[in-house]
Structure formats: C-alpha cells, structure tokens
Design a protein around this motif. Structure first.
Motif, short mmCIF file in Angstrom:
data_model
loop_
_atom_site.label_atom_id
_atom_site.label_comp_id
_atom_site.label_asym_id
_atom_site.label_seq_id
_atom_site.Cartn_x
_atom_site.Cartn_y
_atom_site.Cartn_z
N VAL A 32 86.84 40.11 35.41
CA VAL A 32 87.32 40.52 36.72
C VAL A 32 87.16 39.36 37.70
O VAL A 32 86.18 38.61 37.63
CB VAL A 32 86.56 41.78 37.22
N ALA A 33 88.13 39.20 38.57
CA ALA A 33 88.11 38.10 39.53
C ALA A 33 87.03 38.33 40.59
O ALA A 33 86.78 39.47 41.00
CB ALA A 33 89.47 37.97 40.20
N LEU A 34 86.41 37.26 41.02
CA LEU A 34 85.36 37.35 42.04
C LEU A 34 85.88 37.98 43.32
O LEU A 34 85.22 38.82 43.93
CB LEU A 34 84.80 35.95 42.32
N GLN A 35 87.09 37.59 43.73
CA GLN A 35 87.62 38.14 44.97
C GLN A 35 87.87 39.65 44.87
O GLN A 35 87.81 40.38 45.87
CB GLN A 35 88.91 37.42 45.39
N TYR A 55 79.85 52.82 38.90
CA TYR A 55 81.21 52.61 38.42
C TYR A 55 81.26 51.42 37.47
O TYR A 55 80.48 50.47 37.59
CB TYR A 55 82.17 52.33 39.59
N ASP A 56 82.18 51.50 36.52
CA ASP A 56 82.50 50.35 35.66
C ASP A 56 83.64 49.59 36.31
O ASP A 56 84.68 50.17 36.64
CB ASP A 56 82.92 50.81 34.26
N VAL A 57 83.45 48.30 36.47
CA VAL A 57 84.46 47.48 37.14
C VAL A 57 85.00 46.46 36.13
O VAL A 57 84.23 45.70 35.53
CB VAL A 57 83.86 46.75 38.36
N GLY A 58 86.31 46.45 35.96
CA GLY A 58 86.93 45.50 35.03
C GLY A 58 88.29 45.07 35.54
O GLY A 58 88.93 45.79 36.31
N GLY A 59 88.72 43.91 35.10
CA GLY A 59 90.02 43.40 35.52
C GLY A 59 91.17 44.09 34.81
O GLY A 59 90.96 44.97 33.96
N PRO A 60 92.40 43.71 35.12
CA PRO A 60 93.58 44.39 34.56
C PRO A 60 93.88 44.01 33.11
O PRO A 60 94.76 44.60 32.50
CB PRO A 60 94.71 43.93 35.48
N GLU A 61 93.17 43.02 32.56
CA GLU A 61 93.51 42.55 31.21
C GLU A 61 92.28 42.56 30.31
O GLU A 61 91.20 42.12 30.69
CB GLU A 61 94.07 41.12 31.28
N VAL A 62 92.46 43.08 29.10
CA VAL A 62 91.42 43.06 28.07
C VAL A 62 91.69 41.89 27.14
O VAL A 62 92.82 41.69 26.69
CB VAL A 62 91.40 44.38 27.27
N ALA A 140 92.91 34.52 38.21
CA ALA A 140 91.46 34.52 38.43
C ALA A 140 90.83 33.26 37.85
O ALA A 140 89.96 32.64 38.47
CB ALA A 140 90.83 35.76 37.80
N LEU A 141 91.28 32.86 36.68
CA LEU A 141 90.75 31.64 36.05
C LEU A 141 91.15 30.41 36.85
O LEU A 141 90.35 29.49 37.03
CB LEU A 141 91.27 31.53 34.62
N ARG A 142 92.38 30.40 37.32
CA ARG A 142 92.83 29.24 38.11
C ARG A 142 91.98 29.06 39.35
O ARG A 142 91.54 27.95 39.67
CB ARG A 142 94.30 29.42 38.50
#
Length: 307
Positions: A32-35, A55-62, A140-142
């Motif tokens: 997940v992105a920091l922002q 809550y479980d927090v995760g980004g849009p991609e697995v 997010a990586l960029r």
C-alpha cells in the motif's frame, strides 16, 4: 519509502543483477502506498464511526515478492534476473540478505521470517473506504523510489569503493597501445564463448550473460581522448557497473614501449564489495593474465617469422 523492508528490497535490486530466490519470494502481499495510509489516518481523525476498530489495509494490487522486485526494478531501470531455488534454507536467506544490503541481522531476521506468510487484507476486516487506498502499485513504487533520503534505521552501510587495478603486459615489437586495444576487442569474443559472451559493435564492446539483453558490462572506446600510445575504453553501462562514464580501462605504453600498462580507473562495481572481491575482481585478473599470454604469443610468433 523509509521502511526497513522497502530499503532492503531496493538495495537488493540495485546491487544484484541476478538473484537466487528462495520459495518465500512467491508469497503474496498487498503493498500500500504511504500517501494512502496517510489518507486513511486522516479519515480516522475526522470520522468517529471508524475509531477504536481494527482494519486490514492493503493496496489495490496483490503481488508476489518476486513480482514486487520486478516492478520496483522497472522503476529504477535495474532489471534483475530471478532464479527460484526452493531448497534454500531460511537461515541462509537471512544471512545473505543481511550481507548484501548491509542491514543489521537483528532487523533482517524477523522481517525475512515474516515473509513466509501471506500479507493480504481480509475482506471481513477490510478498510471501508477503498477510494483511500487506490494508488496503483507502479505509481506507489515510483513515488517511493524518488525519495533517496537515508532510511530511518541505523546499521552498517558498506562503503562505496572505486576499483583501481594495474597489470603490466608485454608489448609486441612494432605495435602500439592502439593496436593492443583493437586486439583486445578482437580477442575477447574468442576468450568468452560459453557462459559469458561478448558482442562487438564498432567502438562498443558488450559483455552479456546467456542473452544479449542481460548486459553485464559495456565498454566504449574514446577516440577523441585517446592517442596511439594511450587508449581509453570507458565503462558506459551494464548490470555490474554502479556508475557510468567515469570508470575506464586504459592501455598505456611504458618502459620504452617494451610494455603496455592495462589499468582500471574509478570503476565502481554494483556488487557488494565482499562479493566483488571474490568474483568479478578475480575474473578480471584471469582475463588480463590470459590476454597477457596472448600478447606473448604474438611476440614469439614474430620471432619465429624473423628466424
């Protein structure tokens, strides 16, 4: 971007053109992105109905960790060749990661241990506002890789070292440094003909592994900075070079043109220093010694012709 696990990932990519990956690198995670985390935290302060809950927090991609390595590598244009070897024990993985990245063992060991388990958001506990966690993984990586500030943890970071190496080679009578440089180019594809291969394109010489896309080192002759008694070949690319266009191989005539000096200047390897010393550095010495023998053969051949 300042997290220790992300720092480890980034250093592995920057320092290892080829990675032997254990089985746990195929474990799924949901970065997940920091922002996006900041957005979620800001919402917690604003809305009381989500306060005091878990809550479980995760980004849009697995993605697997291998997939994460490849995606992060694409962002910094450092493509790593990944080879999966399931028999690597966890203890060896932890030691290897610590040595390559320079991150303290006490930090690496629990992180690597945790990577055996999937880190995915459970639907029942998922964050109720998915729009807060919508930054694509590549973006997010960029953003994370743009920030080159030092990581928050304190640990030993290997000192960057420039390589300097000098060998004295016999100079065949009637030849000069320019001939030696050209002969070196012609000789390399013959010497490297199995695992490592060489491709010549004009003034450019590319060392590659298996496939021309896996460029290890790229040498470029510099006619404008060279002369007949001194030739400069600049290291302008390749996985094994951490810095381009300053490192160079020089052939210079010495001792009344009886010898030629083959010297490496200001080359900075991408491999960790302890790995470089026992791999790439040794290979370089073997190559120079073999090329020296090749030049001696020319001397002997010339003598036979004269006789």
């Amino acid at each position: 971007p300042h997290g220790s696990s992300f720092t480890i990932l980034e250093r592995l990519i920057r320092r290892l053109p080829i990675m032997i990956c254990p089985a746990w690198t195929k474990t799924l995670s949901q970065p997940v992105a920091l922002q996006d985390i900041i957005k979620a935290l800001q919402r917690v302060f604003r809305e009381e109905n989500i306060q005091g809950k878990i809550y479980d927090v995760g980004g849009p991609e697995v993605v697997t960790y291998q997939g994460l390595i490849q995606k992060a590598g694409n962002q910094i244009k450092k493509t790593s060749t990944l080879i999966t070897l399931n028999i690597i024990p966890l203890s060896l993985s932890r030691l290897w990661v610590s040595l390559v990245t320079g991150v303290p063992k006490k930090l690496v060991y629990p992180l690597v241990l945790s990577l055996r388990y999937e880190m995915l958001a459970v639907k029942e506990n998922a964050w109720p506002y998915p729009e807060d966690l919508s930054t694509p993984l590549d973006e997010a990586l960029r953003l994370a890789l743009v920030d080159e500030t030092k990581p928050a943890f304190k640990g030993h970071v290997p000192e960057e070292k420039d390589v300097r190496s000098i060998q004295r080679l016999v100079l065949p009578p009637g030849r000069d440094a320019e001939w030696v440089a050209n002969e070196y180019y012609n000789w390399l594809p013959v010497f490297f003909s199995t695992l490592i291969k060489v491709q010549l394109e004009g003034d450019r010489c590319t060392f590659y592994l298996f496939d021309p896309k896996l460029k290890l080192l790229i040498l470029q002759k510099s006619p404008e900075r060279s002369s007949s008694d001194r030739q400069l070949l600049y290291i302008v690319g390749g996985f094994l070079s951490a810095r381009q266009e300053r490192g160079r191989l020089e052939f210079r005539e010495v001792l009344d043109r009886k010898y030629v000096m083959a010297a490496i200047h200001e080359f900075r390897p991408s491999l960790p220093w302890f790995i470089y010393r026992w791999s790439q550095a040794i290979i370089h010495l073997i190559v120079m010694k073999a090329f020296g023998e090749h030049l001696k053969w020319h001397v002997i051949s010339n003598k036979k012709v004269l006789v």
